[in-house]
Design an enzyme around this catalytic site. Structure first.
Site, short mmCIF file in Angstrom:
data_model
loop_
_atom_site.label_atom_id
_atom_site.label_comp_id
_atom_site.label_asym_id
_atom_site.label_seq_id
_atom_site.Cartn_x
_atom_site.Cartn_y
_atom_site.Cartn_z
CB SER A 70 -0.86 -0.01 1.27
OG SER A 70 -1.46 1.25 1.47
CE1 TYR A 92 -4.62 -2.50 4.81
CE2 TYR A 92 -3.53 -0.37 4.67
CZ TYR A 92 -4.10 -1.46 4.04
OH TYR A 92 -4.16 -1.51 2.67
N1 LIG Z 1 -8.67 -0.42 -1.63
C1 LIG Z 1 -7.63 0.33 -1.32
O1 LIG Z 1 -7.74 1.56 -1.21
C2 LIG Z 1 -6.27 -0.30 -1.12
C3 LIG Z 1 -5.15 0.55 -1.08
C4 LIG Z 1 -3.90 -0.01 -0.86
C5 LIG Z 1 -3.76 -1.38 -0.72
N2 LIG Z 1 -4.86 -2.18 -0.77
C6 LIG Z 1 -4.65 -3.62 -0.58
O2 LIG Z 1 -5.21 -4.34 -1.66
C7 LIG Z 1 -5.58 -5.65 -1.21
C8 LIG Z 1 -7.02 -5.92 -1.67
O3 LIG Z 1 -7.88 -4.98 -1.05
P1 LIG Z 1 -9.31 -4.55 -1.65
O4 LIG Z 1 -9.40 -3.08 -1.51
O5 LIG Z 1 -9.53 -5.19 -2.95
O6 LIG Z 1 -10.25 -5.18 -0.51
P2 LIG Z 1 -11.59 -6.06 -0.57
O7 LIG Z 1 -12.45 -5.72 -1.73
O8 LIG Z 1 -12.16 -5.95 0.81
O9 LIG Z 1 -11.02 -7.56 -0.80
C9 LIG Z 1 -10.31 -8.23 0.18
C10 LIG Z 1 -10.25 -9.70 -0.18
O10 LIG Z 1 -9.44 -10.37 0.80
C11 LIG Z 1 -10.14 -11.52 1.27
N3 LIG Z 1 -9.64 -11.85 2.61
C12 LIG Z 1 -9.67 -11.10 3.73
N4 LIG Z 1 -9.10 -11.77 4.75
C13 LIG Z 1 -8.66 -12.96 4.25
C14 LIG Z 1 -8.00 -14.08 4.80
N5 LIG Z 1 -7.65 -14.12 6.11
N6 LIG Z 1 -7.69 -15.11 4.00
C15 LIG Z 1 -8.04 -15.10 2.69
N7 LIG Z 1 -8.69 -14.07 2.10
C16 LIG Z 1 -9.00 -13.01 2.88
C17 LIG Z 1 -11.62 -11.12 1.19
O11 LIG Z 1 -12.51 -12.23 1.15
P3 LIG Z 1 -13.11 -12.88 2.51
O12 LIG Z 1 -13.56 -11.75 3.36
O13 LIG Z 1 -14.23 -13.78 2.05
O14 LIG Z 1 -12.00 -13.66 3.10
C18 LIG Z 1 -11.61 -10.40 -0.17
O15 LIG Z 1 -11.65 -11.34 -1.22
C19 LIG Z 1 -5.40 -5.66 0.31
O16 LIG Z 1 -4.18 -6.26 0.64
C20 LIG Z 1 -5.36 -4.18 0.65
O17 LIG Z 1 -4.66 -3.93 1.84
C21 LIG Z 1 -6.11 -1.68 -0.97
#
Ligand SMILES: NC(=O)c1ccc[n+]([C@@H]2O[C@H](COP(=O)([O-])OP(=O)(O)OC[C@H]3O[C@@H](n4cnc5c(N)ncnc54)[C@H](OP(=O)(O)O)[C@@H]3O)[C@@H](O)[C@H]2O)c1
Length: 257
Positions: free
Chosen positions: A138, A151
């Site tokens: 991130s 986080y």
């Molecule tokens: N969105 C942003 O602004 C942003 C910015 C920087 C970095 N990121 C990073 O990008 C990545 C994806 O985030 P996103 O924004 O796409 O979030 P999201 O839409 O909430 O997706 C998160 C995914 O992770 C899964 N997950 C959560 N805990 C888990 C576990 N213990 N084991 C296996 N799967 C798990 C969730 O499914 P389940 O709940 O069913 O397990 C879901 O499929 C993350 O690492 C996040 O930190 C996001």
């Protein structure tokens, strides 16, 4: 590294960035397997996107990781790309009570989970002619946002671990890539931060994925789209200033700063 004709495993691929990346990779002719914890989300994804393979697996559970490894190797022995994407992001007030089990949840998923996945799949990936490990960190890996303290700490640690992993694997066939996204329009971004992020824009997931795949194919190993790049540069040239901005960013807009 060309991102076609690959077999890609994406943790946390049932929504947001992971699901968008998965569908984009399928469109390019790759075989893609996504994981997640919630069986109903996996079933919906499988119905909506029948070309995706889904496996239930929680990255915080070593037994799940071992089972996932066995299943992937028997069904998809050509696996050559691992994307550590699974994540949660909580809005945590440290002065409030939190159990010792619960307080480290982001570390367990984002850092320990990714490290364990790498360790489990490394021997297999080392046997492939060309492979990649993509760790999704991130922009907050470079400057913490105090409203999300655990986080931010986990992402900074994942960044450090990824640098070391890249150095240790430099003479191997594995490309170690870090994707440090900026704010992206997903449930994770809006979920617990609706008030703080009201009126703030975020990158569309498909734009992020397009830039990421282009960067991987161009050979870049630390991919920092949009605001993530600004955070990294500012953390070097004006660290106090940018940290103060992150302190403000986490505060609800109607609260006097
Ligand atoms: N969105 C942003 O602004 C942003 C910015 C920087 C970095 N990121 C990073 O990008 C990545 C994806 O985030 P996103 O924004 O796409 O979030 P999201 O839409 O909430 O997706 C998160 C995914 O992770 C899964 N997950 C959560 N805990 C888990 C576990 N213990 N084991 C296996 N799967 C798990 C969730 O499914 P389940 O709940 O069913 O397990 C879901 O499929 C993350 O690492 C996040 O930190 C996001």
């Amino acid at each position: 590294m060309k991102m076609t004709n690959r077999t890609v495993l994406i943790t946390g691929g049932t929504s947001g960035i992971g699901l968008t990346l998965a569908n984009s990779l399928v469109e390019r002719g790759n075989i893609v397997i996504v994981t997640g914890r919630d069986q109903s989300k996996l079933t919906s994804v499988s119905k909506a996107f029948p070309r995706l393979y889904v496996v239930r697996s929680d990255v915080t559970k070593p037994d799940d990781i071992r089972r996932l490894y066995e299943e992937i190797l028997s069904r998809f022995p050509k696996l050559d790309v691992l994307v550590n994407n699974a994540g949660i992001m909580r809005n945590l007030k440290l002065v409030e009570p939190h159990s010792l089990e619960d307080i480290t949840r982001e570390v367990d998923i984002l850092l320990t989970g990714a490290i364990r996945m790498v360790q489990q799949f490394l021997p297999h990936l080392l046997q492939r002619d060309e492979a990649a490990i993509v760790n999704v960190s991130s922009g907050l890996a470079f400057v913490p946002m105090p409203v999300s303290p655990v986080y931010s700490a986990a992402k900074a640690a994942l960044h450090a671990y990824t640098q070391s992993l890249r150095a240790q694997l430099s003479d191997t066939s594995i490309n170690v890539i870090e994707l440090a996204p900026p704010p992206v329009e997903t449930e994770l971004f809006r979920g617990e931060f609706a008030e703080e992020m009201k009126g703030r824009s975020a990158m569309a997931p498909d734009k992020l994925v397009k830039q990421t795949l282009a960067a991987i194919e161009a050979g870049r190993t630390e991919i920092r789209p949009g605001a993530a790049n600004i955070l990294k540069i500012a953390s070097r040239i004006a660290p106090d200033f940018i940290f103060k901005q992150m302190v403000k960013l986490g505060q609800p807009r109607n609260r006097p700063i």
